[in-house]
Design an enzyme around this catalytic site. Sequence first.
Site, PDB file in Angstrom:
ATOM      1  N   GLU A  46       0.841  -1.201   0.000  1.00 33.45           N
ATOM      2  CA  GLU A  46       0.000   0.000   0.000  1.00 33.45           C
ATOM      3  C   GLU A  46       0.876   1.251   0.000  1.00 33.45           C
ATOM      4  OE1 GLU A  46      -2.724  -0.075   3.296  1.00 33.45           O
ATOM      5  OE2 GLU A  46      -3.838   1.672   2.558  1.00 33.45           O
ATOM      6  N   GLU A 194     -12.500  -2.638   2.447  1.00 37.66           N
ATOM      7  CA  GLU A 194     -13.064  -2.366   3.787  1.00 37.66           C
ATOM      8  C   GLU A 194     -14.134  -1.277   3.696  1.00 37.66           C
ATOM      9  OE1 GLU A 194     -10.088  -1.954   6.877  1.00 37.66           O
ATOM     10  OE2 GLU A 194      -9.374  -3.990   6.517  1.00 37.66           O
ATOM     11  N   GLU A 318      -5.911  -9.457   3.350  1.00 40.10           N
ATOM     12  CA  GLU A 318      -5.088  -8.799   4.379  1.00 40.10           C
ATOM     13  C   GLU A 318      -5.043  -9.699   5.599  1.00 40.10           C
ATOM     14  OE1 GLU A 318      -5.766  -4.622   5.219  1.00 40.10           O
ATOM     15  OE2 GLU A 318      -6.288  -4.230   3.127  1.00 40.10           O
ATOM     16  N   GLN A 367       2.269  -6.255   5.286  1.00 38.13           N
ATOM     17  CA  GLN A 367       2.481  -5.860   3.911  1.00 38.13           C
ATOM     18  C   GLN A 367       3.923  -6.160   3.512  1.00 38.13           C
ATOM     19  OE1 GLN A 367       1.180  -1.859   3.040  1.00 38.13           O
ATOM     20  NE2 GLN A 367      -0.754  -2.133   4.076  1.00 38.13           N
TER      21      GLN A 367
END
Length: 515
Positions: A46, A194, A318, A367
Site C-alpha cells: 500500500e 473495507e 489482508e 504488507q
Amino acid sequence: MKTNFVLAFLMITGASSLPAQDNQIVLYPDSARHEISRHIYGHFSEHLGRCIYGGFWVGEDSEIPNTGRIRTDVVEALKEIAIPNLRWPGGCFADEYHWMDGIGPRDKRPTMINTHWGGVTEDNSFGTHEFLELCSLLDCEPVICGNMGSGTVREMSQWVEYLNSDNISPMTNLRRENGQEQAFGVKYWGVGNENWGCGGRMTAEYYANELRRYSVYCKNYGENKLYRVACGPYDENYHWTETLMKDAQTRNSFQGLSLHYYTVRGDWSSKGSATDFSEADWFTTMQKTLKMDEFIQKHSEIMDKYDPEKTKGLIVDEWGNWHDVEPGTNPGFLYQQNTLRDALVAAVNLNIFNNHCDRVKMANIAQTVNVLQSVILTEGEQIVRTPTYYVFKMYMVHHDATLVPYRISSEDYSVDDQSIPAIHVSCSKGEYGKMHLTMANLNPNIGTNMECIVEGMESIKVTSVEIITAGSMNAFNDFGKNEAVNIRSFDDVFVKENTLTINMPPRSIIQITMQ
Ligand code: AHR
C-alpha cells in the site's frame, strides 16, 4: 490432547481410524484432490509509510541500485520466493486514490495528502505504469484495488478500460500516449476495500447494491475475464458474507469475496511490542492467530449454502501480525520488527489457508516491505529478510501442489488455564509424487516427538528436512548483523517403513520432503 482433522477431505477418503496415540499424524496421499493455489502466497503493498516509497521506489538520483527507480535488491529477494501476485494501491489508501493523478509525465502529476497514513504528501510518482512495471520485474500477477469509497463508477470503469482494452478509444489512446501500446490485461480487481470502515462506512446492504452497479461497468475486454474481488467481511462479521452471498444478482457480480483478519495480541489501543514480549504474549498471539481457522470455516459455511460448487473464492487479502510501531517511528507508518513469533504466525496461517484451499483461492500478507508483518525491511541501502520471509521461502513447495488430507492428534500447549494444540500442520503432494509436510511447534519451551504415518505406502524415503528456529522467542534479523533466523537443514528425523519420527524442537517450523 487435541485431535484435528482436515475434515472436508475425510468424506472422500472414507478413512475412519483416529490416530492411535498422542502426537501422531496420519497422512492420506491417495485421497489428495484439491489444488493449493500459489496465489495463497500473495502479497500486499500500500501507499503507506515506507512500503512503496523507500521500500520499492527510490529517488530519481538514488545511489541504491535500481531499474527505473525500482530497487533491485527488493525485487531479487521477492523473486527468490516467487511471489505470485501483488495487491495495490491499498488498503484504505485505495478508496482515496484517483488513478488518473498517477499517470503521464511525473513532473505534471498532482500531489495529494495521504489522510489515512501519516498525513504525508503523496507525489503520485509511483502510479499505474510504475506498479505494472514492478509486477513485470517480479513476474507476478497484479491485483488492483479500485476506489469505491470516494471515486465514481466511471473512474473505475475507465481504469479497467485503460488497462485492458485493445480498441481505439480516448482511454486506450491515453495509455498509448503514456508509452504502452498493448493492453496490460489485468485480471484481478478489488471493488473497494473495507467499505464497512475506511472505504465509506457502508452497510452490507448498501455495499451490495453498489457492488452490482460497479461490477456492470467494470467490463471484460478481449480474452481477459475479470476476477472481481468484492469487499468482504472482517473477523466474525457473518452478516456481511450472508448479505453478499444470498442474492443471485449480487453473487453474480463477483468471483472472489475478501476476508480481513489481523492478529492483534492486545487491543487496538495497545497491541504490544513486536520484539519485547513475554511467554503470555506469545501464547495469546498464537491463540488469536488460530482464530483464522474458525473465521474461514464459518464464512465458508455461509458461502457453501449458496455456492456449494465452490465457484467463488474466499480471498484473505489482508492478514498478519499487527504490533505497536517501533519506538521513535511515525505512528502512521506502521513500521514493526519481525521475530521468530511472526514466523510461527506465518506458518500457522499458511497451513490454515492450505487446509482450506478448496475455498481459499488467494491470500495477501500485509504488507510486503516496511509495513506490519513484512517479509523485507529496508533502511537506506540496507535490506533485511525477516523470519516471515523464510517461512514463505520454505513453503514454496506448496505452490500449486495438491493438498494431502490428514488426521492429527497433538498434545496441548498450555499457559495458565488456556490451551491450544502445540503442533499445527499442512501437507501437499507436488511434482513426481513428492510430498511436503510443514509443521509448526507453537510451544516455545518444550520439544515434541511426533510420529507421522503415511497411509497407503509401504515405505517412504525422506529426501530433505529444513528447519526455522532460534535460541529465543523474540530472535530477529537486524541491519548490519548476521541473520539470527533463517532456514537450516535438520536431521532429527527417523524413518521406518511408512513411519517417520520427528523430534521437533520447541518454537520451530519444519518442512519434510519425502516420497
Ligand atoms: O494494512 C493496513 C490497513 O489495514 C489497510 O489499509 C486496511 O485495509 C486495513 O484496515
